[in-house]
Design a protein around this motif. Structure first.
Motif, mmCIF file in Angstrom:
data_model
loop_
_atom_site.group_PDB
_atom_site.id
_atom_site.type_symbol
_atom_site.label_atom_id
_atom_site.label_comp_id
_atom_site.label_asym_id
_atom_site.label_seq_id
_atom_site.Cartn_x
_atom_site.Cartn_y
_atom_site.Cartn_z
ATOM 1 N N THR A 5 -71.944 1.738 -14.364
ATOM 2 C CA THR A 5 -72.687 2.987 -14.178
ATOM 3 C C THR A 5 -72.585 3.857 -15.432
ATOM 4 O O THR A 5 -73.582 4.419 -15.890
ATOM 5 N N ALA A 6 -71.394 3.948 -15.990
ATOM 6 C CA ALA A 6 -71.183 4.742 -17.209
ATOM 7 C C ALA A 6 -72.002 4.189 -18.368
ATOM 8 O O ALA A 6 -72.634 4.944 -19.108
ATOM 9 N N GLU A 7 -72.001 2.868 -18.527
ATOM 10 C CA GLU A 7 -72.763 2.258 -19.622
ATOM 11 C C GLU A 7 -74.259 2.525 -19.465
ATOM 12 O O GLU A 7 -74.944 2.819 -20.435
ATOM 13 N N ALA A 8 -74.765 2.438 -18.252
ATOM 14 C CA ALA A 8 -76.180 2.719 -18.014
ATOM 15 C C ALA A 8 -76.502 4.180 -18.339
ATOM 16 O O ALA A 8 -77.528 4.482 -18.950
ATOM 17 N N TRP A 11 -69.061 11.599 -21.723
ATOM 18 C CA TRP A 11 -68.660 10.194 -21.580
ATOM 19 C C TRP A 11 -67.761 9.711 -22.709
ATOM 20 O O TRP A 11 -67.175 8.632 -22.614
ATOM 21 N N LEU A 12 -67.661 10.486 -23.794
ATOM 22 C CA LEU A 12 -66.917 10.033 -24.968
ATOM 23 C C LEU A 12 -65.518 10.616 -25.001
ATOM 24 O O LEU A 12 -65.320 11.800 -24.729
ATOM 25 N N ALA A 21 -64.697 13.900 -14.443
ATOM 26 C CA ALA A 21 -65.437 13.682 -13.191
ATOM 27 C C ALA A 21 -65.879 12.236 -13.018
ATOM 28 O O ALA A 21 -65.901 11.719 -11.901
ATOM 29 N N ALA A 22 -66.210 11.563 -14.116
ATOM 30 C CA ALA A 22 -66.671 10.175 -14.044
ATOM 31 C C ALA A 22 -65.528 9.197 -13.803
ATOM 32 O O ALA A 22 -65.737 8.093 -13.313
ATOM 33 N N GLY A 23 -64.321 9.580 -14.172
ATOM 34 C CA GLY A 23 -63.166 8.699 -14.010
ATOM 35 C C GLY A 23 -62.909 7.780 -15.185
ATOM 36 O O GLY A 23 -61.903 7.076 -15.214
ATOM 37 N N VAL A 24 -63.823 7.762 -16.172
ATOM 38 C CA VAL A 24 -63.660 6.925 -17.369
ATOM 39 C C VAL A 24 -64.259 7.651 -18.573
ATOM 40 O O VAL A 24 -65.068 8.564 -18.428
ATOM 41 N N HIS A 25 -63.829 7.239 -19.767
ATOM 42 C CA HIS A 25 -64.498 7.672 -20.982
ATOM 43 C C HIS A 25 -64.442 6.555 -22.006
ATOM 44 O O HIS A 25 -63.604 5.667 -21.936
ATOM 45 N N LEU A 26 -65.390 6.581 -22.924
ATOM 46 C CA LEU A 26 -65.493 5.566 -23.969
ATOM 47 C C LEU A 26 -64.491 5.885 -25.061
ATOM 48 O O LEU A 26 -64.558 6.945 -25.686
#
Length: 129
Positions: free
Chosen positions: A12-15, A32-33, A113-118
């Motif tokens: 989902t994050a990649e999209a 996201w970063l 909020a997303a739970g991940v970052h790049l």
């Protein structure tokens, strides 16, 4: 977070990242970063902040298409490695360009909020080259 949930979260994050790159949405992409995002080359040499990302964020470079081949994720605890061959089309002051490369992305679990970052992006030659 289970491996299946984490893989879905990363997909989902990649999209979302791809959509934001194409939309030239600099502010939304920052969510996201990782604040310490860095790039490395095929030899593992640290490239730091990549000049293309800076050019993109200032509007000097526009990504017009990013086509990716099969995506290969590997979950390693709190990190997820994702690789794929990509064909990138972009425009800058010199005109339209196309390049083929393999991207190795390292996603880390985060408290956002997303739970991940790049966390990192490795720029490698495409397979078969």
């Amino acid at each position: 977070m289970s491996t299946t949930v984490l893989e879905h979260t990363i997909a989902t994050a990649e999209a979302q990242v791809l959509q934001l790159l194409l939309a030239q949405d600099v502010d939304a992409l920052q969510a996201w970063l990782s604040p310490s995002l860095f790039f490395s080359d095929g030899a593992g040499q640290w490239l730091g902040a990549h000049p293309c990302l800076t050019a993109w964020s200032t509007g000097q470079l526009r990504i017009t298409a990013l086509e990716q081949g099969a995506v290969e994720p590997l979950v390693c605890g709190q990190l997820t490695l994702v690789s794929s061959d990509v064909r990138l089309r972009y425009a800058d002051a010199a005109g339209e360009h196309t390049c083929a490369l393999r991207l190795l992305r390292v996603w880390a679990s985060a408290s956002n909020a997303a739970g991940v970052h790049l966390l990192s992006i490795g720029l490698l030659p495409p397979r078969g080259v």
